[in-house]
Motif scaffolding. Structure first.
Motif, PDB file in Angstrom:
ATOM      1  N   ALA A  26       0.502   3.851 -11.043  1.00 55.56           N
ATOM      2  CA  ALA A  26      -0.252   4.065  -9.808  1.00 55.56           C
ATOM      3  C   ALA A  26      -1.657   3.472  -9.927  1.00 55.56           C
ATOM      4  N   LEU A  56      -5.311  13.384  -4.611  1.00 56.13           N
ATOM      5  CA  LEU A  56      -4.282  12.371  -4.335  1.00 56.13           C
ATOM      6  C   LEU A  56      -3.723  12.449  -2.919  1.00 56.13           C
ATOM      7  N   GLN A  57      -3.366  13.643  -2.470  1.00 54.40           N
ATOM      8  CA  GLN A  57      -2.581  13.783  -1.247  1.00 54.40           C
ATOM      9  C   GLN A  57      -3.309  13.315   0.014  1.00 54.40           C
ATOM     10  N   VAL A  76       0.845   4.203  -2.948  1.00 56.51           N
ATOM     11  CA  VAL A  76       0.547   5.624  -2.744  1.00 56.51           C
ATOM     12  C   VAL A  76       1.787   6.477  -2.998  1.00 56.51           C
ATOM     13  N   ALA A  96      -3.896   9.541   0.016  1.00 60.37           N
ATOM     14  CA  ALA A  96      -2.702   8.753   0.309  1.00 60.37           C
ATOM     15  C   ALA A  96      -2.492   8.619   1.813  1.00 60.37           C
ATOM     16  N   TRP A 128       7.177   7.626   3.098  1.00 63.11           N
ATOM     17  CA  TRP A 128       6.350   8.411   2.163  1.00 63.11           C
ATOM     18  C   TRP A 128       6.953   9.799   1.969  1.00 63.11           C
ATOM     19  N   THR A 164       0.841  -1.203   0.000  1.00 64.65           N
ATOM     20  CA  THR A 164       0.000   0.000   0.000  1.00 64.65           C
ATOM     21  C   THR A 164       0.873   1.248   0.000  1.00 64.65           C
ATOM     22  N   PHE A 218      -8.203   8.096  -4.485  1.00 67.47           N
ATOM     23  CA  PHE A 218      -6.809   8.037  -4.928  1.00 67.47           C
ATOM     24  C   PHE A 218      -6.718   7.662  -6.403  1.00 67.47           C
ATOM     25  N   GLY A 230      -2.869   0.382  -7.804  1.00 67.98           N
ATOM     26  CA  GLY A 230      -3.994   0.664  -6.917  1.00 67.98           C
ATOM     27  C   GLY A 230      -5.118  -0.336  -7.068  1.00 67.98           C
ATOM     28  N   VAL A 234       1.912   9.928  -5.276  1.00 68.70           N
ATOM     29  CA  VAL A 234       2.317  11.261  -4.813  1.00 68.70           C
ATOM     30  C   VAL A 234       3.641  11.688  -5.441  1.00 68.70           C
TER      31      VAL A 234
END
Length: 536
Positions: free
Chosen positions: A200, A138-139, A38, A142, A162, A34, A101, A204, A42
Motif C-alpha cells: 500500500a 486509513l478509512q 486504497v 480512502a 471498494w 487509485t 493514507f 501510494g 483498507v
C-alpha cells in the motif's frame, strides 16, 4: 462554516485535486489505480477484524491472559477506531488525504509487526490501541481519495468495488486466520499485514495524487475534538461493558448519560465555533442525515445478528473456524459480487431504490434466519446467507455514497469518518443490545428445556455457569461415566435454548432492518462533481 459556503454551487466550489483539474503526470492520479491502491490499504483493516477473532483463544493461552485481558485485545482496538475516526477525517481534509493514507498504512503495518513480537498481553493491548488509531486514519482518507479521483457518475461503481474488496477480505479472515493459527502461529496473523502495508505504501507513493480542498479549515477545533472524542469513548465503552455490568447498572447509566451530555455540549460548541469540526449545517441535508442514521441501523441489524452465527456454526453444529468461514462464503461471496453490481445500479437509478430493495431483502433474510433450528442443513442456511449478502451490498455502497456524496468537498474526510463512525457505533450497539436480548431469552428457556430433557436441576454457581455457557451455545462438560444418552440430552437442551435466543435476536434485527428500509426512502445522490453542496 458560513451559510454562503454551505450553499455554494458546482461552479463556485474548489477543484478536487491539487493542480489543474484533469491533468495527470503519467499514472499519478489514475482513478482505477487509485482505487487499487486504497483497496490494498483498507484490505488490511477488514482482514484484521475477522482474523484476530480467530487468534484470540490461542493468544489467551500462549500469553496467560485473563478473559478481561483478551477482551481488551478487541475492545481497545474498537475504542481507538471509534473515537478517532471523525478527527482522522478532519486531518485528511486539512493535510491531504494522500499523506494521511500513507501514514495510516505505514503505522498499521508497523503496529501489526510490533504485536507479533510482543511478549506480554499488556504489550499486545497497547499496540492494538495504536493499531486502531492508524486504522482510523486509513478509512476516511480512502473515501476522500476516491471522491477526488472519480467523477460523480463513476463514484458509485468505485465505492462498490471498494466495498467488494472489504467483503472479500472479511470473508477471507476466518479461513486465513484459521489456517495461520493452526499451521503457523498466532503471531503470523499480525505479520501478514506487513507485506500488505508495504505494498500500500509503495503503490501510494507511485500512484496517489494529493486530494484536498483549497477552502478546507486551516485550524483544528480542539474543544470540538475533545468533546466528540469524550462522547464517542463514553458511548462505546458503555455499550461494551453493559452486557457484563447490566443495562440498569449505575456505571452503565453514567457512561451513557455522560456520552449524551458530551454530545449536547459538542453540538452547542459547534454552533459557535469559528471553524467547527462538523458544521451542524451539514445535517440540514436530509439525505446525508438519513444516510448516517441508515448506516447505524444497518450495522445494528447486520453486525449485531451475524455475531451469533459463528457461535451457531461452531458450537451448535460443531464446525472448526475454517469450516465456519467456508459456510459463510455464500453471504460474503454475494457481498463481493453484489457491491460492484450495486454501484453500477446506483449510478443508473440513484441510491434510493437499491437501498430500499436491499434492506427489504435483508429483512427477509433476517426473518429466515430466525427460523433456523439445531438441525438446519447447509442448504437452507446458504439460502438466507445469499439473501443477506445481496441485501447488504446496495446498502453499504448506497449509504456511503449518500453520506460522502452529499458533503462538500472540503468536508469529504469528515464525511468519510462520519460514515465509518456510524457503522462502528451501530455494530457495537447492535452486538450489545441483541446480545442482551439473546441472553435474556436463553436464560428463560434453558430451565424448561433442561427439565424437558429429564435432567436434574442445576442451581447456584453451577447453574449460573451453565447459563453463561448456553448463551454461547456451549454444552457443559459431562462428568466421567455419564451415560451417552444424558450427554446428548444436555447438549440438546443447551443448543435448543441457544437457538431460541438467536431466533429472537434475528427477529428484532428484522424489525430494525425494515425500519432502515423505510428510512432509505429519504436518500438521494449528491448533486455535483466537484463536491456536492449541502441541500438546505
Amino acid at each position: 462554516m458560513s451559510q454562503s459556503v454551505v450553499n455554494k454551487g458546482k461552479a463556485d466550489l474548489p477543484p478536487q485535486r491539487s493542480g489543474p483539474p484533469g491533468e495527470r503526470n503519467g499514472l499519478k492520479g489514475h482513478p482505477w489505480l487509485t482505487l487499487l491502491t486504497v483497496a490494498v490499504g483498507v484490505m488490511m483493516v477488514a482482514l484484521d477484524g475477522t482474523v484476530v477473532a480467530i487468534a484470540n483463544p490461542v493468544i489467551q493461552t500462549d500469553l496467560g491472559a485473563s478473559p478481561a485481558d483478551i477482551q481488551w485485545v478487541t475492545s481497545g482496538y474498537l475504542l481507538a477506531l471509534a473515537v478517532f475516526l471523525i478527527t482522522a477525517g478532519k486531518i485528511g481534509d486539512r493535510f491531504g488525504h494522500k499523506a494521511t493514507f500513507l501514514v495510516g498504512a505505514t503505522g498499521f503495518a508497523a503496529t501489526s509487526a510490533a504485536i507479533g513480537f510482543a511478549g506480554s498481553i499488556q504489550t499486545v493491548i497497547a499496540f492494538r490501541v495504536l493499531q486502531g488509531l492508524f486504522g482510523a486514519l486509513l478509512q476516511p482518507a480512502a473515501l476522500g481519495l476516491l471522491r477526488g479521483a472519480f467523477p460523480a457518475e463513476k463514484l458509485n461503481m468505485a465505492i462498490g468495488i471498494w466495498a467488494g474488496v472489504i467483503g472479500a477480505s472479511t470473508a477471507a479472515g476466518p479461513i486465513v486466520g484459521g489456517l495461520l493459527v493452526e499451521h503457523v502461529s498466532w503471531q503470523s496473523v499480525f505479520f501478514i499485514n506487513v507485506p500488505v502495508g508495504a505494498a500500500a505504501l509503495l503503490l501510494g507513493l507511485w500512484i496517489l495524487r494529493d486530494v484536498r480542498a483549497e477552502n478546507a479549515a486551516k485550524s483544528f477545533d480542539i474543544p470540538g475534538i475533545v468533546l466528540l472524542s469524550a462522547a464517542m469513548f463514553a458511548l462505546v465503552w458503555g455499550i461494551i461493558k453493559a452486557p457484563s455490568w447490566g443495562w440498569g447498572d449505575t456505571r452503565t447509566l453514567l457512561f451513557l448519560g455522560g456520552a449524551l451530555l458530551a454530545m449536547v455540549l459538542f453540538a452547542l460548541w459547534q454552533a459557535r465555533a469559528k471553524e467547527p469540526l462538523i458544521p451542524l449545517s451539514l445535517f440540514r441535508s436530509v439525505p446525508l442525515s438519513a444516510g448516517t442514521l441508515l448506516m447505524i441501523l444497518m450495522a445494528f441489524a447486520f453486525f449485531g445478528a451475524i455475531f451469533f452465527v459463528t457461535f451457531y456454526l461452531q458450537n451448535v453444529h460443531g464446525m472448526t473456524p475454517v469450516q465456519a468461514g467456508v459456510h459463510l462464503l455464500p453471504m460474503t461471496g454475494m457481498m463481493i459480487i453484489g457491491a460492484p453490481a450495486a454501484g453500477a445500479a446506483i449510478g443508473k437509478v440513484g441510491p434510493r431504490i437499491p437501498i430500499v430493495a436491499g434492506m427489504l431483502l435483508t429483512t427477509l433474510a433476517m426473518y429466515g434466519m430466525s427460523t433456523l433450528d439445531t438441525h438446519s442443513g447447509a442448504g437452507v442456511m446458504s439460502l438466507w446467507f445469499v439473501l443477506m449478502g445481496l441485501g447488504i451490498s446496495p446498502v453499504m455502497v448506497g449509504a456511503t455514497e449518500v453520506i460522502v456524496g452529499n458533503a462538500p468537498m472540503e468536508l469529504s474526510g469528515v464525511a468519510g469518518g462520519l460514515q465509518q463512525s456510524a457503522m462502528q457505533v451501530g455494530g457495537s450497539l447492535g452486538t450489545a443490545v441483541l446480545g442482551a436480548v439473546m441472553a435474556s431469552k436463553v436464560s428463560s428457556a434453558l430451565p424448561g428445556n433442561w427439565a424437558k430433557a429429564g435432567l436434574p436441576p442445576v442451581e447456584g454457581a453451577q447453574g449460573a455457569q451453565l447459563k453463561q455457557a448456553a448463551q454461547l451455545g456451549i454444552a457443559p462438560p459431562a462428568p466421567q461415566g455419564t451415560p451417552e444418552q444424558a450427554v446428548h440430552a444436555m447438549a440438546e437442551a443447551v443448543h435448543s435454548s441457544f437457538v431460541s435466543g438467536m431466533s429472537m435476536a434475528f427477529g428484532v434485527a428484522a424489525v430494525i432492518a425494515f425500519a432502515a428500509a423505510l428510512l432509505g426512502l429519504l436518500t438521494k445522490r449528491g448533486s455535483n462533481d466537484a463536491g456536492p453542496a449541502v441541500h438546505i
